[in-house]
Design a protein around this motif. Structure first.
Motif, PDB file in Angstrom:
ATOM      1  N   PHE A 109       6.419   1.081   8.610  1.00  0.00           N
ATOM      2  CA  PHE A 109       5.781  -0.068   7.956  1.00  0.00           C
ATOM      3  C   PHE A 109       6.369  -1.360   8.519  1.00  0.00           C
ATOM      4  CE2 PHE A 109       3.682   2.568   4.992  1.00  0.00           C
ATOM      5  CZ  PHE A 109       2.921   1.815   4.127  1.00  0.00           C
ATOM      6  N   LYS A 154       6.390  -8.509   1.335  1.00  0.00           N
ATOM      7  CA  LYS A 154       5.066  -7.879   1.310  1.00  0.00           C
ATOM      8  C   LYS A 154       5.142  -6.448   1.828  1.00  0.00           C
ATOM      9  CE  LYS A 154       0.226  -8.377   2.260  1.00  0.00           C
ATOM     10  NZ  LYS A 154      -0.130  -7.436   1.238  1.00  0.00           N
ATOM     11  N   SER A 203       6.470  -4.350  -0.949  1.00  0.00           N
ATOM     12  CA  SER A 203       5.431  -4.196  -1.963  1.00  0.00           C
ATOM     13  C   SER A 203       4.356  -3.206  -1.507  1.00  0.00           C
ATOM     14  CB  SER A 203       4.815  -5.559  -2.261  1.00  0.00           C
ATOM     15  OG  SER A 203       3.721  -5.438  -3.115  1.00  0.00           O
ATOM     16  N   ASP A 204       3.920  -3.351  -0.263  1.00  0.00           N
ATOM     17  CA  ASP A 204       2.902  -2.442   0.267  1.00  0.00           C
ATOM     18  C   ASP A 204       3.422  -1.014   0.377  1.00  0.00           C
ATOM     19  OD1 ASP A 204       1.029  -4.463   0.461  1.00  0.00           O
ATOM     20  OD2 ASP A 204       1.401  -4.835   2.599  1.00  0.00           O
ATOM     21  N   ARG A 236       3.410   0.547  -3.020  1.00  0.00           N
ATOM     22  CA  ARG A 236       2.034   0.909  -3.360  1.00  0.00           C
ATOM     23  C   ARG A 236       1.647   2.201  -2.642  1.00  0.00           C
ATOM     24  NH1 ARG A 236      -0.526  -3.176  -1.433  1.00  0.00           N
ATOM     25  NH2 ARG A 236       0.017  -4.520  -3.162  1.00  0.00           N
ATOM     26  N   TYR A 237       2.049   2.307  -1.378  1.00  0.00           N
ATOM     27  CA  TYR A 237       1.768   3.513  -0.593  1.00  0.00           C
ATOM     28  C   TYR A 237       2.404   4.748  -1.240  1.00  0.00           C
ATOM     29  CZ  TYR A 237       2.437   7.011   3.051  1.00  0.00           C
ATOM     30  OH  TYR A 237       2.493   8.190   3.741  1.00  0.00           O
ATOM     31  N   PRO A 281      -1.881  -0.254   4.080  1.00  0.00           N
ATOM     32  CA  PRO A 281      -2.404  -1.598   4.335  1.00  0.00           C
ATOM     33  C   PRO A 281      -3.003  -1.690   5.744  1.00  0.00           C
ATOM     34  CG  PRO A 281      -0.016  -1.603   4.403  1.00  0.00           C
ATOM     35  CD  PRO A 281      -0.428  -0.228   3.987  1.00  0.00           C
TER      36      PRO A 281
END
Length: 118
Positions: free
Chosen positions: A53, A66, A69-70, A73-74, A81
């Motif tokens: 990432f 970010k 955060s992403d 979420r993943y 994303p």
């Protein structure tokens, strides 16, 4: 020993082996998902999915906050994303053998170590 039990055990073992071989054959020809590609790329380069990432975010100038955060979420929803999806697409285009690594992993072959220059 009960002959009926022995016959049933052998039949069940044969069924399980047959199912395993059918699944192995099917997985050898299917295209891996993006989530699987992320996993394979991380394993092949001996890094984590989070590191992938971070590497993907470098090309898009995405902030570390970010990225975290992403990635969180993943972990909960497997939603990748746009910048990671783009990174995976480019990695697959620049190294078509990566797709071969994926099919090898599906069929039970260990992944060879890859360069960490991505």
């Amino acid at each position: 020993m009960n002959l009926d039990f022995l016959i049933a055990a052998v039949a069940m073992a044969g069924l399980l082996i047959g199912l395993h071989l059918m699944e192995k054959r099917r997985n050898a020809t299917r295209k891996p998902t993006e989530q699987e590609m992320l996993f394979f790329l991380a394993r092949a380069t001996e890094t984590s999915e989070f590191e992938q990432f971070r590497r993907a975010a470098e090309a898009w100038d995405i902030s570390g906050h970010k990225v975290e955060s992403d990635f969180n979420r993943y972990l909960f929803s497997l939603a990748l994303p746009y910048y990671v999806r783009d990174y995976l697409r480019k990695a697959g285009e620049s190294d078509p053998a990566l797709m071969g690594l994926a099919s090898s992993c599906f069929t039970g072959t260990l992944l060879p170590k890859r360069s960490c220059d991505r």
